[in-house]
Design an enzyme around this catalytic site. Structure first.
Site, mmCIF file in Angstrom:
data_model
loop_
_atom_site.group_PDB
_atom_site.id
_atom_site.type_symbol
_atom_site.label_atom_id
_atom_site.label_comp_id
_atom_site.label_asym_id
_atom_site.label_seq_id
_atom_site.Cartn_x
_atom_site.Cartn_y
_atom_site.Cartn_z
ATOM 1 N N VAL A 33 -10.267 2.451 -12.913
ATOM 2 C CA VAL A 33 -9.795 2.228 -11.548
ATOM 3 C C VAL A 33 -10.772 2.801 -10.526
ATOM 4 C CG1 VAL A 33 -7.937 2.692 -9.913
ATOM 5 C CG2 VAL A 33 -7.392 2.139 -12.285
ATOM 6 N N ARG A 89 -21.857 12.514 -15.922
ATOM 7 C CA ARG A 89 -22.744 11.931 -14.906
ATOM 8 C C ARG A 89 -23.574 10.782 -15.434
ATOM 9 N NH1 ARG A 89 -24.965 15.784 -10.283
ATOM 10 N NH2 ARG A 89 -23.358 17.366 -10.308
ATOM 11 N N LYS A 109 1.407 7.453 -10.571
ATOM 12 C CA LYS A 109 2.871 7.285 -10.454
ATOM 13 C C LYS A 109 3.620 8.514 -10.953
ATOM 14 C CE LYS A 109 0.975 4.507 -12.964
ATOM 15 N NZ LYS A 109 0.393 3.343 -13.582
ATOM 16 N N GLU A 117 0.269 3.134 -2.858
ATOM 17 C CA GLU A 117 0.590 1.722 -3.155
ATOM 18 C C GLU A 117 0.228 1.359 -4.586
ATOM 19 O OE1 GLU A 117 2.273 -1.326 -2.955
ATOM 20 O OE2 GLU A 117 1.887 -1.157 -0.792
ATOM 21 N N GLY A 128 0.685 -2.388 -9.411
ATOM 22 C CA GLY A 128 -0.721 -2.757 -9.190
ATOM 23 C C GLY A 128 -1.015 -3.558 -7.948
ATOM 24 N N ILE A 178 0.493 -5.904 -6.416
ATOM 25 C CA ILE A 178 1.587 -6.375 -5.565
ATOM 26 C C ILE A 178 1.827 -5.352 -4.455
ATOM 27 C CG2 ILE A 178 3.989 -7.130 -5.487
ATOM 28 C CD1 ILE A 178 3.943 -7.406 -8.514
ATOM 29 N N LYS A 209 7.914 4.589 -11.823
ATOM 30 C CA LYS A 209 7.754 3.599 -10.755
ATOM 31 C C LYS A 209 9.089 3.334 -10.061
ATOM 32 C CE LYS A 209 3.908 1.495 -13.249
ATOM 33 N NZ LYS A 209 3.602 0.535 -14.335
#
Lengths: 440, 440
Positions: free
Chosen positions: B25, B58, B117, B141, B146, B148, B217
């Site tokens: 992510v 790194r 979450k 958010e 994800g 939405i 969630k």
């Protein structure tokens, strides 16, 4: 740079509204503001106050409490003179008092919230200019897909993405008619009359059934999704009047439903905007958007495919969207009209419908006699259009019978040439009915 | 009153970010910020700049350009010392460095964006307090569903409504397993192993398959939807391990699919939060949320019913949500953590699952011999539970066969009493398998 917003979020002074138009949506908006006043204050950090209203008839019972609210007979006077921060335009109509009210409000330095899709689709860019110059906001969540927060989703929730395609079922009247035709096997005129009796269709239904309302909404979605100036004139529009009960039945046999879609997509020729009936796969998500529901699909580069579905019209859903815009203004959260300041809108080309490449369903009404298929096949060959299937439904020599073809992906212009020639064949007794097949 | 935001929308200075965690992510977030930098600047009115990053290794190639970005080895040090406006926490984990990083960032007066979450579900209220005290924001958010924009939809788009119920398919791993079981007829263990091989399930899958991730969630959604303090401990949780291939097949025969749902709803006893497998009507919208997709339905008083569907996880969708939060901060559009200032959250009671009233599917494994049905019927009668149907699948005297019942809407506690007694019948050789039927 965006000019500094006039409405400061940490102010505890009420946000003062003037509401122009007290029809179904206007009354619904007032009821919602009154019913959830405490929640709205908590979420905005300040109260929202109805400081003026305007409608023609003072005596009508609208099912909401208007006592003590200053009343104006003329919306333009109200927009100019009422001591308010925001004017809410719920009059409707492309020009006339609705447009005058919005222009006067913006010029007077008041933000505007509107549910008026025609106004935003046709005059949105001018109004956005006026709002920017005055340092105020123009918000219109309620103009597209009622209770679905689709403008906010495109402008903020998915704002980091490049949008590839946005499309959807955007008109509840057409969707109700097509769903009822599907469920009952009845014809268009019959179902339209019923929809008019039930209040689901206007006495003059052309705005809805000829696709204009869908095109207004699509033009707005396209602007926000692709960051371009709103351009209604670039939308290719075709309605649902010529959809026959036969087409719904044949589509069903082929594994499809018929929906009126508004579609905006990036193509190699530019952004194409089109409204027309489509065959969509029965088991796809858009096929299950039934009755008065709206559904919008957004396909973008990082988030992938999302779909938002909900009630597209009615007092409650529309008021929900109007008040959401009001709350954003109260909380100091409002965004530029089309997501970016006007000078940051991109003037990329619009692609004409003639450059569309796609598969089609074609229904012909043909006198059942030998040799007709050969003539049709020759016309397709000469236009270099490739047929996937052809089927004569019924066999009744000398009588008129339907012939249904599906064509492989083909350039629109070529399909049109082939159909023009097929339409001129003696045995083909009606203009061919073409419906595009969308893989959605 | 909400304290004045530190980030001023008309500033043209870049919003400076520190990104902690460069896994899937984190790298996706950096790629998105770099790929769409110009669009992001246009939409925020100012650039967003990556001013610091932090990860353990790194040397790893992460598929994004990190050259010239100051590197920290310790996220807490970065959160304290980097000269940034916003810390983006993408480390993960309920406690440890993720929590420390967020706490230190907020205490240092920096806003935080997180996809975590578990952290928000378990420590959200404390963190919201810390953000409010420092006059900064905590945005998450990406923590729910994800790509939405569901938090924004509840907090802003539908903010004027009273929410009655919010529910959905919130865990892609469980949904992939259930969808694959449905499509192939294979068993849970078999499909789970495959999902692990394909990378759709973790090597320790309990967080997903035992419903904990869905409950995290749901706790967050409940807080935003109902304006209550986030309360993970109030969620009743049951996972999908005991769903048998048989149950999927029987459900199919009865007209249902099996989905793991998170459901929060207003009841006469308070707000009930529950996560468990459900039989949902095959032709309903939630049944068609398949594979790795998430879908959330919101039922509210004015807008009616809306559904949002999209990709629930993965680098692209999650990064889309992370950057949307960053853009709201850059544009000065951020809202209070749970939609209202903490003192405006309502402390309405939580309803325990024992007060749930609903229909059920029950599967028993029973030795096929006369008299067993009578014993079962007596147990139901004595608990005042009303049966809708009972069906023995197969007939094989002396052998164990499945018996499937559906029960009319009944209070959970009564159903549990009846099932405890049924489970103690000699001929019933396994604990009864109960799955709730949801009319969604």
């Amino acid at each position: 740079m965006v000019s500094s917003p006039r409405i400061v979020p940490d102010s505890s002074a009420p946000l003062r509204l003037a509401i122009a138009g007290l029809g179904t949506v206007g009354a619904g908006t007032i009821r919602l503001l009154q019913e959830h006043g405490e929640q709205i204050t908590a979420r905005c950090g300040r109260p929202v106050e109805i400081a003026a209203v305007c409608a023609r008839d003072r005596t009508r019972d609208r099912g909401c409490d208007l006592s003590g609210i200053p009343w104006f007979d003329d919306p333009v006077t109200m927009a100019r003179e009422a001591s308010v921060d925001v004017v809410v335009e719920l009059i409707g109509g492309t020009d006339g008092p609705a447009r005058d009210t919005v222009e006067v409000a913006l010029a007077a330095g008041r933000s505007v919230v509107t549910a008026n899709k025609a106004l935003v689709a046709l005059h949105g860019l001018d109004l956005a200019h006026a709002a920017e110059q005055a340092g105020v906001h123009l918000a219109y969540e309620a103009a597209v897909a009622g209770g679905i927060p689709i403008i906010k989703a495109l402008r903020e929730g998915l704002a980091a993405n490049g949008v590839r395609r946005v499309f959807g079922v955007l008109n509840g009247t057409c969707n109700y008619i097509l769903t009822t035709m599907q469920e009952t096997g009845r014809g268009f005129d019959d179902v339209l009359s019923e929809a008019q009796r039930l209040g689901y269709a206007e006495s003059d239904p052309s705005f809805d059934v000829d696709g204009i309302d869908t095109a207004h909404k699509l033009a707005i979605l396209t602007s926000v999704a692709f960051g371009r100036p709103v351009d209604f004139s670039a939308v290719s529009i075709e309605g649902i009047r010529r959809i026959d009960a036969m087409d719904i039945a044949f589509a069903d046999q082929l594994g499809y439903r018929i929906k009126l879609l508004g579609i905006a997509e990036e193509t190699e020729h530019g952004v194409m905007q089109r409204v027309h009936p489509c065959l969509v796969p029965k088991d796809g998500a858009i096929a299950s958007v039934d009755g008065v529901y709206n559904g919008v699909v957004i396909e973008c580069d990082h988030a992938g495919r999302s779909m938002l579905e909900g009630r597209g019209a009615g007092a409650g859903p529309t008021a929900s969207a109007v008040v959401a815009d009001i709350m954003d203004l109260a909380a100091g959260r409002a965004a530029p009209t089309f997501g970016v300041p006007i000078k940051r809108l991109t003037h990329s080309p619009s692609a004409p419908i003639e450059t569309l490449v796609g598969a089609c369903y074609v229904r012909l009404m043909v006198v059942d006699k030998p040799g007709v298929f050969a003539e049709i096949a020759a016309a397709l060959r000469d236009a270099q259009v490739s047929m996937e299937s052809i089927l004569q439904r019924g066999h009744d020599p000398g009588e008129t019978v339907p012939v249904v073809m599906t064509l492989h992906a083909t350039v629109e212009a070529a399909a049109m040439r082939a159909l023009a020639r097929i339409g001129s064949i003696d045995a083909v007794v009606e203009p061919p009915c073409l419906i595009r097949i969308e893989d959605v």
